[in-house]
Design a protein around this motif. Structure first.
Motif, mmCIF file in Angstrom:
data_model
loop_
_atom_site.group_PDB
_atom_site.id
_atom_site.type_symbol
_atom_site.label_atom_id
_atom_site.label_comp_id
_atom_site.label_asym_id
_atom_site.label_seq_id
_atom_site.Cartn_x
_atom_site.Cartn_y
_atom_site.Cartn_z
ATOM 1 N N LEU A 183 -15.503 4.798 -19.923
ATOM 2 C CA LEU A 183 -14.964 3.569 -19.346
ATOM 3 C C LEU A 183 -13.531 3.889 -18.924
ATOM 4 N N VAL A 184 -13.339 4.070 -17.633
ATOM 5 C CA VAL A 184 -12.114 4.667 -17.100
ATOM 6 C C VAL A 184 -11.180 3.593 -16.552
ATOM 7 N N GLY A 185 -9.899 3.682 -16.915
ATOM 8 C CA GLY A 185 -8.898 2.756 -16.398
ATOM 9 C C GLY A 185 -8.745 2.870 -14.897
ATOM 10 N N GLN A 186 -8.499 1.744 -14.232
ATOM 11 C CA GLN A 186 -8.355 1.695 -12.786
ATOM 12 C C GLN A 186 -6.951 1.218 -12.411
ATOM 13 N N PRO A 187 -6.382 1.759 -11.332
ATOM 14 C CA PRO A 187 -5.076 1.272 -10.876
ATOM 15 C C PRO A 187 -5.216 -0.009 -10.064
ATOM 16 N N SER A 188 -4.116 -0.692 -9.861
ATOM 17 C CA SER A 188 -4.064 -1.814 -8.923
ATOM 18 C C SER A 188 -2.838 -1.626 -8.041
ATOM 19 N N LEU A 189 -2.764 -2.385 -6.971
ATOM 20 C CA LEU A 189 -1.684 -2.203 -6.002
ATOM 21 C C LEU A 189 -1.225 -3.565 -5.503
ATOM 22 N N ALA A 190 0.071 -3.811 -5.601
ATOM 23 C CA ALA A 190 0.654 -5.048 -5.083
ATOM 24 C C ALA A 190 1.908 -4.701 -4.292
ATOM 25 N N GLY A 216 -2.269 -2.120 -13.081
ATOM 26 C CA GLY A 216 -3.529 -1.602 -13.594
ATOM 27 C C GLY A 216 -3.351 -0.684 -14.785
ATOM 28 N N ASP A 217 -4.354 0.171 -15.006
ATOM 29 C CA ASP A 217 -4.393 1.012 -16.200
ATOM 30 C C ASP A 217 -4.545 2.493 -15.874
ATOM 31 N N ALA A 218 -4.155 2.889 -14.656
ATOM 32 C CA ALA A 218 -4.182 4.295 -14.249
ATOM 33 C C ALA A 218 -3.204 4.464 -13.090
ATOM 34 N N PRO A 219 -2.711 5.686 -12.846
ATOM 35 C CA PRO A 219 -1.795 5.909 -11.719
ATOM 36 C C PRO A 219 -2.482 5.642 -10.382
ATOM 37 N N THR A 220 -1.701 5.241 -9.393
ATOM 38 C CA THR A 220 -2.261 4.920 -8.079
ATOM 39 C C THR A 220 -2.559 6.148 -7.239
ATOM 40 N N GLY A 221 -1.885 7.262 -7.509
ATOM 41 C CA GLY A 221 -1.867 8.348 -6.544
ATOM 42 C C GLY A 221 -0.828 8.037 -5.478
ATOM 43 N N ARG A 224 1.163 5.201 0.688
ATOM 44 C CA ARG A 224 1.709 5.242 2.045
ATOM 45 C C ARG A 224 1.974 3.818 2.527
ATOM 46 N N LEU A 225 3.193 3.587 3.015
ATOM 47 C CA LEU A 225 3.586 2.301 3.585
ATOM 48 C C LEU A 225 3.648 2.419 5.096
ATOM 49 N N ARG A 226 3.077 1.444 5.789
ATOM 50 C CA ARG A 226 3.120 1.420 7.253
ATOM 51 C C ARG A 226 3.573 0.044 7.719
ATOM 52 N N LEU A 227 4.509 0.035 8.663
ATOM 53 C CA LEU A 227 4.987 -1.208 9.254
ATOM 54 C C LEU A 227 4.351 -1.373 10.620
ATOM 55 N N GLY A 228 3.827 -2.569 10.879
ATOM 56 C CA GLY A 228 3.167 -2.828 12.146
ATOM 57 C C GLY A 228 4.156 -2.921 13.295
ATOM 58 N N ALA A 273 0.330 -1.307 2.472
ATOM 59 C CA ALA A 273 0.456 -0.237 1.480
ATOM 60 C C ALA A 273 -0.942 0.270 1.151
ATOM 61 N N THR A 274 -1.124 1.597 1.166
ATOM 62 C CA THR A 274 -2.427 2.197 0.906
ATOM 63 C C THR A 274 -2.286 3.297 -0.130
ATOM 64 N N ALA A 275 -3.189 3.289 -1.113
ATOM 65 C CA ALA A 275 -3.262 4.353 -2.114
ATOM 66 C C ALA A 275 -4.732 4.623 -2.383
ATOM 67 N N GLY A 276 -5.269 5.683 -1.797
ATOM 68 C CA GLY A 276 -6.698 5.933 -1.916
ATOM 69 C C GLY A 276 -7.476 4.795 -1.291
ATOM 70 N N ALA A 277 -8.396 4.191 -2.065
ATOM 71 C CA ALA A 277 -9.183 3.064 -1.564
ATOM 72 C C ALA A 277 -8.461 1.733 -1.730
ATOM 73 N N LEU A 278 -7.317 1.735 -2.417
ATOM 74 C CA LEU A 278 -6.570 0.497 -2.630
ATOM 75 C C LEU A 278 -5.718 0.173 -1.413
ATOM 76 N N GLN A 279 -5.608 -1.107 -1.104
ATOM 77 C CA GLN A 279 -4.767 -1.522 0.011
ATOM 78 C C GLN A 279 -4.169 -2.893 -0.282
ATOM 79 N N ALA A 280 -2.879 -3.029 -0.015
ATOM 80 C CA ALA A 280 -2.184 -4.309 -0.173
ATOM 81 C C ALA A 280 -1.445 -4.607 1.120
ATOM 82 N N ARG A 281 -1.423 -5.878 1.508
ATOM 83 C CA ARG A 281 -0.756 -6.287 2.745
ATOM 84 C C ARG A 281 0.231 -7.404 2.454
ATOM 85 N N GLN A 282 1.298 -7.424 3.230
ATOM 86 C CA GLN A 282 2.283 -8.486 3.145
ATOM 87 C C GLN A 282 2.884 -8.677 4.522
ATOM 88 N N GLN A 283 3.308 -9.883 4.820
ATOM 89 C CA GLN A 283 3.936 -10.134 6.110
ATOM 90 C C GLN A 283 5.035 -11.164 5.968
#
Length: 325
Positions: A183-190, A216-221, A224-228, A273-283
């Motif tokens: 049962l492996v810890g998963q990261p989160s991204l905000a 979350g409970d693991a490193p994100t890896g 990468r941040l991208r501005l539109g 913001a993207t880290a592997g399969a994780l993605q967070a957006r803000q505007q």
């Protein structure tokens, strides 16, 4: 044909207690957020009866919210004549397997829709907590279980999963078993933006702070941040690479943004913001100060509405600005 159990004696005792204590029922629960996740496949045919042959197992656990969700897949559909008892348990690893405590999980007859959850804190055979669980897919090849109880299930140190299919009424007769599964810890991204100006004069740049957090409970890896891009919007840098964010940690970056006279009255700055399969957006909306409503083509063709308003922020000393209606 059934086969003898390879489950360690301590876990077998727990399964017997689990089977004896389970009261079939049905309740609803919210979906779990996977702070911890376990998945595994099992070769088809290692149990003779397709309705008792596990081919895949998955479980997720949200230790903050006390939400537990599990799923099991059979090679064939269970029926009254091929019913069995299913246990899907998250426990704690020991030197001999996934047979330590605390442990929590689900129990149900494979051909029915009712299910129960139980929590064991020790090997005494008595459940420390129990109740009804939500079950979907009773009598089908894919069966899902779900429970949310912050008071009884949050904060448990669970690190492995086992799935077992036994004879109904006789947990010692095991048809198929899978595990232990980690049962492996998963990261989160905000992502959060701060320092966003209320209004920008043409050509004047402002510094923004971008904050990445991992609850979350693991490193994100690597992140990468991208501005539109948008008409008249300049951002420097437009792409940023950050080191991995540790569990419970944060990282920050700064960018400078400016609007030219060509920009619309309201320009939306989009950040991803993207880290592997994780993605967070803000505007955030950037408002351009203009001498009149005709300058810069603000809002043309967009159907937007703008109006004059006094700028009392102190930056301009009380001039008029255009803002959305």
């Amino acid at each position: 044909m059934s086969r003898s159990s390879s489950v360690p004696p301590a876990r077998r005792a727990s399964l017997l207690a689990f089977a004896a204590a389970t009261a079939v029922g049905l309740a609803t629960a919210s979906a779990a957020d996977a702070n911890f996740l376990a998945t595994a496949t099992d070769p088809a045919g290692d149990a003779a009866d397709p309705a008792r042959d596990i081919t895949a197992v998955a479980m997720s656990y949200d230790r903050r919210g006390g939400e537990l969700l599990g799923a099991i897949r059979f090679r064939g559909e269970p029926a009254e004549g091929t019913r069995s008892f299913v246990t899907l348990v998250a426990g704690t690893r020991t030197a001999t397997g996934c047979n330590g405590y605390p442990a929590a999980g689900f129990g149900s007859y494979s051909d029915e829709y009712g299910a129960s959850w139980l929590r064991f804190d020790d090997g005494g055979g008595t459940a420390a907590a129990k109740g009804d669980a939500d079950k979907r897919g009773g009598g089908t090849t894919v069966q899902r279980f779900e429970i949310a109880d912050r008071g009884q299930l949050a904060g448990r140190k669970l690190d492995c999963v086992t799935a077992t299919v036994t004879e109904a009424g006789n947990a010692a007769n095991v048809y198929d078993a899978v595990g232990p599964i980690a049962l492996v810890g998963q990261p989160s991204l905000a992502l959060r933006l701060s320092g966003v100006p209320r209004v920008l004069s043409p050509g004047r740049s402002r510094k923004l702070r971008l904050t990445i957090s991992n609850a979350g409970d693991a490193p994100t890896g690597r992140v990468r941040l991208r501005l539109g891009s948008a008409r008249g919007l300049k951002a420097s840098p437009r792409s940023i690479s950050l080191k991995s964010v540790t569990a419970g940690g944060t990282r920050t970056a700064t960018v400078r943004v400016s609007l030219s006279a060509r920009a619309r009255t309201t320009t939306t700055l989009k950040v991803t913001a993207t880290a592997g399969a994780l993605q967070a957006r803000q505007q955030a909306d950037l408002f351009l100060r203009k001498p009149s409503s005709g300058g810069g083509g603000g809002g043309r063709g967009t159907g937007s509405c703008v109006r004059y308003q006094a700028d009392l922020s102190g930056e301009s000393g009380g001039s008029l600005i255009l803002v959305p209606c």
